[in-house]
Each structure stands twice: as C-alpha cells, then as structure tokens.
Motif scaffolding. Structure first.
Motif, PDB file in Angstrom:
ATOM      1  N   ARG A 137      -0.202  -2.661  -0.375  1.00  0.00           N
ATOM      2  CA  ARG A 137       0.969  -3.451  -0.769  1.00  0.00           C
ATOM      3  C   ARG A 137       1.178  -3.512  -2.279  1.00  0.00           C
ATOM      4  NH1 ARG A 137       0.859  -8.698   0.566  1.00  0.00           N
ATOM      5  NH2 ARG A 137       3.072  -8.890   1.011  1.00  0.00           N
ATOM      6  N   ALA A 192     -10.803  -5.458  -3.400  1.00  0.00           N
ATOM      7  CA  ALA A 192      -9.658  -4.555  -3.322  1.00  0.00           C
ATOM      8  C   ALA A 192      -9.994  -3.357  -2.450  1.00  0.00           C
ATOM      9  CB  ALA A 192      -9.270  -4.077  -4.713  1.00  0.00           C
ATOM     10  N   ALA A 193      -9.022  -2.930  -1.691  1.00  0.00           N
ATOM     11  CA  ALA A 193      -9.161  -1.729  -0.864  1.00  0.00           C
ATOM     12  C   ALA A 193      -8.192  -0.681  -1.395  1.00  0.00           C
ATOM     13  CB  ALA A 193      -8.844  -2.061   0.594  1.00  0.00           C
ATOM     14  N   HIS A 194      -8.698   0.540  -1.463  1.00  0.00           N
ATOM     15  CA  HIS A 194      -7.888   1.607  -2.049  1.00  0.00           C
ATOM     16  C   HIS A 194      -8.336   2.932  -1.452  1.00  0.00           C
ATOM     17  CE1 HIS A 194      -5.972   4.269  -4.890  1.00  0.00           C
ATOM     18  NE2 HIS A 194      -7.124   4.691  -5.359  1.00  0.00           N
ATOM     19  N   LEU A 195      -7.386   3.711  -0.998  1.00  0.00           N
ATOM     20  CA  LEU A 195      -7.689   5.046  -0.486  1.00  0.00           C
ATOM     21  C   LEU A 195      -7.324   6.045  -1.569  1.00  0.00           C
ATOM     22  CD1 LEU A 195      -8.536   6.925   1.808  1.00  0.00           C
ATOM     23  CD2 LEU A 195      -6.203   6.797   2.691  1.00  0.00           C
ATOM     24  N   PRO A 196      -8.309   6.600  -2.252  1.00  0.00           N
ATOM     25  CA  PRO A 196      -7.985   7.472  -3.395  1.00  0.00           C
ATOM     26  C   PRO A 196      -7.409   8.817  -2.946  1.00  0.00           C
ATOM     27  CG  PRO A 196     -10.359   7.431  -3.012  1.00  0.00           C
ATOM     28  CD  PRO A 196      -9.762   6.424  -2.070  1.00  0.00           C
ATOM     29  N   LEU A 210      -7.797  11.972  -3.457  1.00  0.00           N
ATOM     30  CA  LEU A 210      -8.728  12.847  -4.174  1.00  0.00           C
ATOM     31  C   LEU A 210      -8.168  14.253  -4.324  1.00  0.00           C
ATOM     32  CD1 LEU A 210     -12.094  11.833  -2.445  1.00  0.00           C
ATOM     33  CD2 LEU A 210     -11.072  10.891  -4.526  1.00  0.00           C
ATOM     34  N   TYR A 230     -19.383   2.209  -1.706  1.00  0.00           N
ATOM     35  CA  TYR A 230     -18.079   1.551  -1.611  1.00  0.00           C
ATOM     36  C   TYR A 230     -18.171   0.134  -2.138  1.00  0.00           C
ATOM     37  CZ  TYR A 230     -16.677   5.434   1.331  1.00  0.00           C
ATOM     38  OH  TYR A 230     -16.362   6.691   1.794  1.00  0.00           O
ATOM     39  N   PRO A 231     -17.087  -0.402  -2.706  1.00  0.00           N
ATOM     40  CA  PRO A 231     -15.705   0.102  -2.691  1.00  0.00           C
ATOM     41  C   PRO A 231     -15.377   1.172  -3.732  1.00  0.00           C
ATOM     42  CG  PRO A 231     -15.784  -2.061  -3.704  1.00  0.00           C
ATOM     43  CD  PRO A 231     -17.169  -1.781  -3.209  1.00  0.00           C
ATOM     44  N   ASP A 286      -4.755  -2.731  -1.797  1.00  0.00           N
ATOM     45  CA  ASP A 286      -4.638  -4.064  -1.219  1.00  0.00           C
ATOM     46  C   ASP A 286      -5.626  -4.959  -1.952  1.00  0.00           C
ATOM     47  OD1 ASP A 286      -2.676  -4.039   0.982  1.00  0.00           O
ATOM     48  OD2 ASP A 286      -3.963  -2.437   1.750  1.00  0.00           O
ATOM     49  N   ILE A 287      -5.187  -6.141  -2.263  1.00  0.00           N
ATOM     50  CA  ILE A 287      -6.024  -7.062  -3.041  1.00  0.00           C
ATOM     51  C   ILE A 287      -6.226  -8.334  -2.225  1.00  0.00           C
ATOM     52  CG2 ILE A 287      -6.308  -8.267  -5.240  1.00  0.00           C
ATOM     53  CD1 ILE A 287      -4.207  -6.362  -6.422  1.00  0.00           C
ATOM     54  N   VAL A 303     -13.938  16.347  -0.480  1.00  0.00           N
ATOM     55  CA  VAL A 303     -13.286  16.402   0.830  1.00  0.00           C
ATOM     56  C   VAL A 303     -12.312  15.233   0.974  1.00  0.00           C
ATOM     57  CG1 VAL A 303     -15.340  17.459   1.856  1.00  0.00           C
ATOM     58  CG2 VAL A 303     -14.993  14.994   2.066  1.00  0.00           C
ATOM     59  N   GLN A 304     -11.299  15.464   1.740  1.00  0.00           N
ATOM     60  CA  GLN A 304     -10.355  14.386   2.063  1.00  0.00           C
ATOM     61  C   GLN A 304      -9.696  14.680   3.395  1.00  0.00           C
ATOM     62  OE1 GLN A 304      -7.410  13.042  -0.847  1.00  0.00           O
ATOM     63  NE2 GLN A 304      -7.708  11.116   0.233  1.00  0.00           N
ATOM     64  N   ARG A 305      -9.673  13.650   4.240  1.00  0.00           N
ATOM     65  CA  ARG A 305      -8.872  13.757   5.449  1.00  0.00           C
ATOM     66  C   ARG A 305      -7.587  12.986   5.224  1.00  0.00           C
ATOM     67  NH1 ARG A 305      -8.937   9.999  10.294  1.00  0.00           N
ATOM     68  NH2 ARG A 305      -7.611   9.094   8.721  1.00  0.00           N
ATOM     69  N   GLU A 327       0.403  -1.936   4.527  1.00  0.00           N
ATOM     70  CA  GLU A 327      -0.864  -1.804   3.803  1.00  0.00           C
ATOM     71  C   GLU A 327      -0.617  -1.033   2.519  1.00  0.00           C
ATOM     72  OE1 GLU A 327      -3.898   0.125   6.056  1.00  0.00           O
ATOM     73  OE2 GLU A 327      -2.642   1.793   6.642  1.00  0.00           O
TER      74      GLU A 327
END
Lengths: 466, 212
Positions: free
Chosen positions: A117, A51-55, A57, A315-316, A70-71, A353-355, A115
C-alpha cells in the motif's frame, strides 16, 4: 550390603520433612507470583514498526518501476488492537547501479492497493539504468516515531534490482503430473522413531508432522541427515549397513544443516529462544560445539556454505548474510552490512533467483553485471525455487509446480540457449522440513530429501550434463 | 549434638532432594496451568464496523514471541512464552498463547456464531479459541470463510491443512511465503518462512469482509 538401621530410616524421614519444607516454600513463592499474574512487563505497543516488501530482484523491460511496502505499527487512537491501519510514511533511497549518492523518494499511500500500500516511484533515469538500481527504505510510524530500515544494512548493504538483460526463454507449458523420474539410488532411509537408526518426529498433537528437517551430502557421498527431534545427525556412509548417530546439542525444532569438507556441521535453528533471533551453531565432526551465533534478523529460511563460510537467507532484509566468517563469528552489524541478494558461487559470481507469478527468473551476476539469465515460464503455477546452482557451464534449478490439489518438483538443467533437460520428482513431503532444505547438488548428482508416513529418505538423481 | 553417620547423612540428603524435586515438579505444573487463570478474561468481544488487513496483521505481530497453547487463545505482549514446556498432549494446561486455529480465529476477528460474518475485536488477553479447527478452516467452514485458489492468495489470507493453519504475512522473492502462525509448543507464535503454498496438503482460505 549395609544394614539399614532404624536410625537411618529416621534420617530419611527427617530428610523427607526437610525437602517438603523447602519445596513448599518454593511452591508458595511460585504460586504467589502466579496468583498475581507476575510476568515480565508488556512491551510498549507503540514501539512496533515492521515492514513487508517483495524486492524486484530481477526485472524485465516494460515492468513498472515501483517499489511497494506494507508498514505495520501501532494505529492512532491508543488501542493497539483496534484493527485500524497505522499512520506511517517513509523514504526510499535509491541510486543507479552500486555507487554514487542515493536520491530520496517519498513513500506515498496507495489506498486502492490491497497489498503493497505504500509505493515509491523510481525516477525514470534511475529505473532505466543499464545496470539496474540499489535502494533501501527508512520507514516511520507517524504516531510513535518508531523507525525501521529495510534492508537493515541501509546504505552499507542496500537491496539490489537488476535487469535480466537478454534472458534465454524457457517455456514449460502445462506440467503433466504423475510421471516422476526414477531415482538412480536411495542413498539413505530411516523409519520414524527413536531407535539408533530412526529419525524422530517432533511432538505435538496439533502439529503437522515435522522431522528430518534437513540434510547435506559430502564429497564422498556420505549423507548427513538432521534428526532434530532426537538431537542428532545420522551419518550414512556409502555401503554401510546402518547410519552412525552423532549427537548435537540443538533445540529439537526445525533447522537447516550444512556439512563442511571435514565433516564439521553448521546448523541453523529457525526458532530462537524467547525474544531472540535464530541461532547458528557450529559443531565438529564428532558433534562437539565449536561456537554459536545469533542472526541479525528476525528469521531465516536457509543456510548454505559459501566460499567464505556459512551464509543464511535472513528476513525481513531478504538477503543472504554471512554468519560465521571468522572464529569470533559475525555480529549483527557485520551480517547486515554484508547482505546480498543472491548466493555467492565458488567463482565469486552471484546467483540471483526470483519467482514472479508463473515465471521464475534466474541470473548469474558477475562484477560487471548480469552475465547470463533465464526466464522460465509455466502454464502450471510455480511455487518456491528450492535450488539454483551452477553445474559446470550450466545451471541446475529445482522448483515446485502445483495446483490446488497436486504438487511435484521440476528439475531443470539450463544452458546458454535455454533448457537442456528436465524431469519431475515426486514431492514426497509427508513431514515438514526446513523450507528450502529438500535438495542438494554435489558434483553431477542431485540429492532429494523426502518422506512418507513410514519414514524419511534421500534419493540420488544423476544429472546428464554432457 | 551427635553427628550423623555417613549413611544416615546420605539418607537424609537423598530423601530431602527427592522430596524437593517431586514437589518442585508439582509447582512447575501448577505454574503452567495458571497463566490463563491469572491473566486472561472472558469479556465479550467488541463489534467493529471497519477492519483491515493492515490492522489484523498488526494484531498478529503483537503475538510474536509469545507462546503456543493447544486449544488456547490468550496471550500478553512481553515477548516471552510465559508457559514454556507445557505438555503437548494436554489442551487443558492453561498456558499462554493460541494454537494455530485459535490464532486465525482471533486475528481474523471472527464470531463464535458460525453464521455471523461480522468482525469482532478480541483483546489479546481474552481467552477464546473459537469454533474452528484447522481442518474446518481448510474447508471454508463458517460464514466469514471461503476456500480460495492458492495462486491468488494475498497477505492475511491463509494456508490450511488438516492439522495446521498459517496466515500469509508477505511473499518472498524465491516463491516461499512468510507466514505468521502459532506453530507449536516448541515454536510459539511468530513469523517464519514456509513453503505451504505449493504443498498439496495445504489449501487456500480467505476471510471475507475486509474493508481494506
């Protein structure tokens, strides 16, 4: 000198014959195996679940309270390479703040998204919590039943989302490329090569140049430059005419380096051996191996020496995890159970930090939540945040600004009310390094690792903090 | 039976050891050059009318922990590089794994015909590299490929330089990306965090035609 007799020659010939017989046997066995394509068995493709995930933060008011994933898993139909999406689902467990029971929120497929999803809408009462929320997801392949937990620590170490509160706003505007600051000093340099004072490039014809992939600086200003291709660290002492090479038993691939106050070295190998996770090796100042430890997660991007020992950004899970807090190390479960969203500062606070698009968010978090925070907005696209660290009562941030054709690093000194000072540094990235290994802050000096086709160097920039 | 003197015994042992080592080295090379010959095929690809970023990432993930072969394009799924230590300067060792551009070509389901933008399923054991180098991907060569602004790239778009190409798996909170790529002989194929997006040596590339 002994006389060579005909009998000695005959013995040599007999030895050759014996060696041939033995080796031909080995060859025959090897080639029989190869001819039958003998390799270890393929894994069960149905077992794949990632799984991909952008937390999120750090959040600001008005942003949608949605978690997206995304899975990836084996698609239905028996052909794992069919290209069809997998049939997946799952549940996000979320709670306000850091304590109390988690509430289950089902993941729903958003077919309109290209993305992220799978989405989970955070209940309004939790999303609106003054202290933010913590969460983890249990993701499942509906075809095979394979399950993945993100972050892997689950309820013991959930991901953490915090509101920035009342951040200081920093407007960078358009970045003017081509006016980098001059370094105060070049404190280390080496040509590419394999000589005693050189730094090697990793071999490979199709490979982008990789070499001198990380460095660190001690309290006395001694620069330790990781020369992974030559399996050593080059130690540049202030005033010395040439570096001292210290051999270290590393793979020779891209790695990150952190050096302790006694000269002991911790090296994060970003590549594991076959089928294994990356490895952290610890060496004493003379290069003797003290211990090694596999990371809990698939990959890691950075290594730091925290107040309680080395931590790696894994990661992940997307969390900093302790990797050698005890002499016996810290096994996978221990790493995962202590993952945190930010780096721990010397005073115990966390720096997160977060961009987010053309905005960088920075927050210093104490036991009672966000102490201070910044929103850094830029008209020029922002790349990675290379460094964020406390400097007295201020915070130093180094981030990359880029266009499709150019890039530079931007150094920001942040105070309570916003930007104190800023300057640019040439990106000087001819050779690839570990992804977050280009800068180190020691005292009031910022050190920058760079390279050209001629070699690698470390420059010092003095921060004006008064 | 008469015993050999010490020099004679040493001569026997040295000759045997040297011969064995030399021949074993030959065996090692022979092994490395046989992965493709013994495991891979040249089957025609299968046209697919529906292809998704999800599905292509899944194909890419099956290549994790497999090897890297310069100019290669065939791998299995046993989580082991079956041709470790191939010489990096020889594209003809027949080892396991793709190189970076072969990996992008196969995961992106492209055609050997550069004017064909259709999608084709290449099984992992189909040995194919495709017509594109990293540099050609970077300039958007071929009907399915276009250059694309780096800020707008999403998963399964690519970042390409003149020597390397990697596919975006996901973005990280600190502004780096996780990239799925065939990195090099000592790295194999896998998912790693990279700062390619901001580096001026890299450009953005998009494969056109995704259904989802």
């Amino acid at each position: 000198m002994r006389r060579v007799t005909s009998r000695t020659i005959m013995c040599g010939a007999a030895g050759v014959l014996a060696g041939l017989v033995t080796a031909v046997g080995v060859v025959a066995l090897t080639q029989v195996a190869a001819a039958h394509g003998v390799t270890s068995a393929d894994r069960d493709p149905a077992g794949l679940i990632e799984a991909a995930h952008l937390p999120p933060l750090l959040t600001v008011k008005g942003e949608p309270a949605v978690l997206r994933y995304d899975i990836y898993c084996a698609p239905p139909g028996g052909d794992p390479e069919s290209g069809a999406p997998c049939d997946a689902g799952g549940t996000v467990y979320v709670r306000a703040g850091d304590s109390g029971p988690f509430r289950a929120v089902p993941l729903l497929l958003d077919t309109t998204a290209s993305e992220g999803r799978y989405r989970a809408d955070i209940p309004a009462d939790i999303a609106g919590s003054h202290d933010g929320f913590s969460y983890y997801a249990v993701l499942r392949s509906n075809t095979s039943g394979a399950v993945s937990v993100v972050p892997a620590g689950g309820a013991a170490a959930p991901q953490r989302s915090r509101p920035l509160g009342e951040p200081a706003l920093v407007q960078l505007g358009d970045h003017a490329f081509g006016a980098p600051a001059r370094a105060a000093a070049r404190v280390a340099s080496a040509a590419w090569g394999s000589g005693d004072a050189d730094v090697g490039l990793e071999p490979g014809p199709g490979l982008q140049p990789i070499g001198g992939s990380s460095f660190d600086v001690g309290e006395t200003g001694t620069v330790s430059l990781l020369d992974e291709a030559n399996h050593r660290v080059l130690r540049f002492s202030p005033g010395a005419s040439k570096p001292v090479p210290v051999r270290v038993d590393v793979r020779g691939t891209m790695a990150d380096l952190a050096v302790g106050s006694g000269g002991e070295m911790t090296i994060l190998e970003t590549v594991g051996d076959d089928g294994t996770t990356p490895l952290v090796r610890r060496f004493d100042a003379a290069g003797r191996l003290l211990g090694s430890l596999h990371l809990a997660e698939r990959s890691a991007s950075a290594l730091e020496l925290g107040p309680a020992g080395p931590v790696a950004l894994e990661y992940p899970a997307a969390q900093w995890m302790p990797v050698a807090e005890t002499a016996a190390g810290n096994a996978s479960a221990g790493q995962r159970a202590r993952g945190r969203a930010g780096r721990t500062l010397a005073n115990g606070d966390e720096l997160v930090v977060q961009r987010a698009g053309n905005e960088a968010r920075i927050a210093q978090v104490g036991p009672r939540g966000v102490k201070r925070s910044w929103r850094i907005q830029s008209s020029t696209p922002l790349g990675e945040i290379q460094l964020a660290n406390a400097l007295g009562d201020k915070v130093v941030v180094v981030l990359r600004v880029y266009t499709d054709a150019r890039d530079e690093f931007l150094v920001l000194l942040l105070g309570e009310k916003g930007l104190v000072t800023r300057f640019a540094i040439d990106s000087a990235g001819w050779a690839e390094t570990a992804p977050l290994a280009r800068f180190r802050l020691r005292g009031t000096a910022l050190y920058a690792l760079g390279s050209t086709p001629a070699g690698v160097f470390v420059d010092r920039y003095d921060m004006e903090v008064g | 039976m008469e015993r050999l003197s010490r020099p004679q015994a040493l001569a026997f042992a040295a000759a045997a050891a040297a011969t064995c080592a030399l021949t074993a080295a030959t065996a090692s090379w022979a092994y490395h050059t046989r992965f493709v010959a013994n495991n891979c095929n040249t089957n025609p690809p299968q046209f697919t009318s529906y292809f998704t970023r999800d599905g292509s990432i899944t194909v890419a993930l099956y290549a994790q922990r497999e090897g890297y072969q310069w100019a290669g394009g065939c791998w299995n799924d046993n989580d082991v590089d079956d041709s470790p230590g191939d010489p990096t300067s020889d594209p003809n060792t027949g080892g396991e794994g793709p190189d970076c551009s072969g990996f992008a070509f196969k995961v992106w389901r492209e055609s050997l015909n550069e004017s064909d933008a259709g999608a084709y399923q290449w099984n992992k054991l189909r040995n194919v590299h495709g017509p594109y180098t990293a540099a050609r991907f970077k300039t958007g060569d071929g009907a399915p490929n276009v250059t694309y602004g780096k800020t707008g790239l999403i998963r399964m778009d690519a970042l390409a330089s003149s020597t390397h190409i990697g596919l975006i798996y996901t973005a990280n909170a600190d502004g780096t990306d996780q990239i799925v790529e065939a990195k090099g002989e000592a790295y194999g194929t896998g998912v790693w965090t990279r700062a390619y997006r901001g580096e001026s040596s890299y450009g953005g590339v998009r494969r056109l035609g995704w259904d989802a």
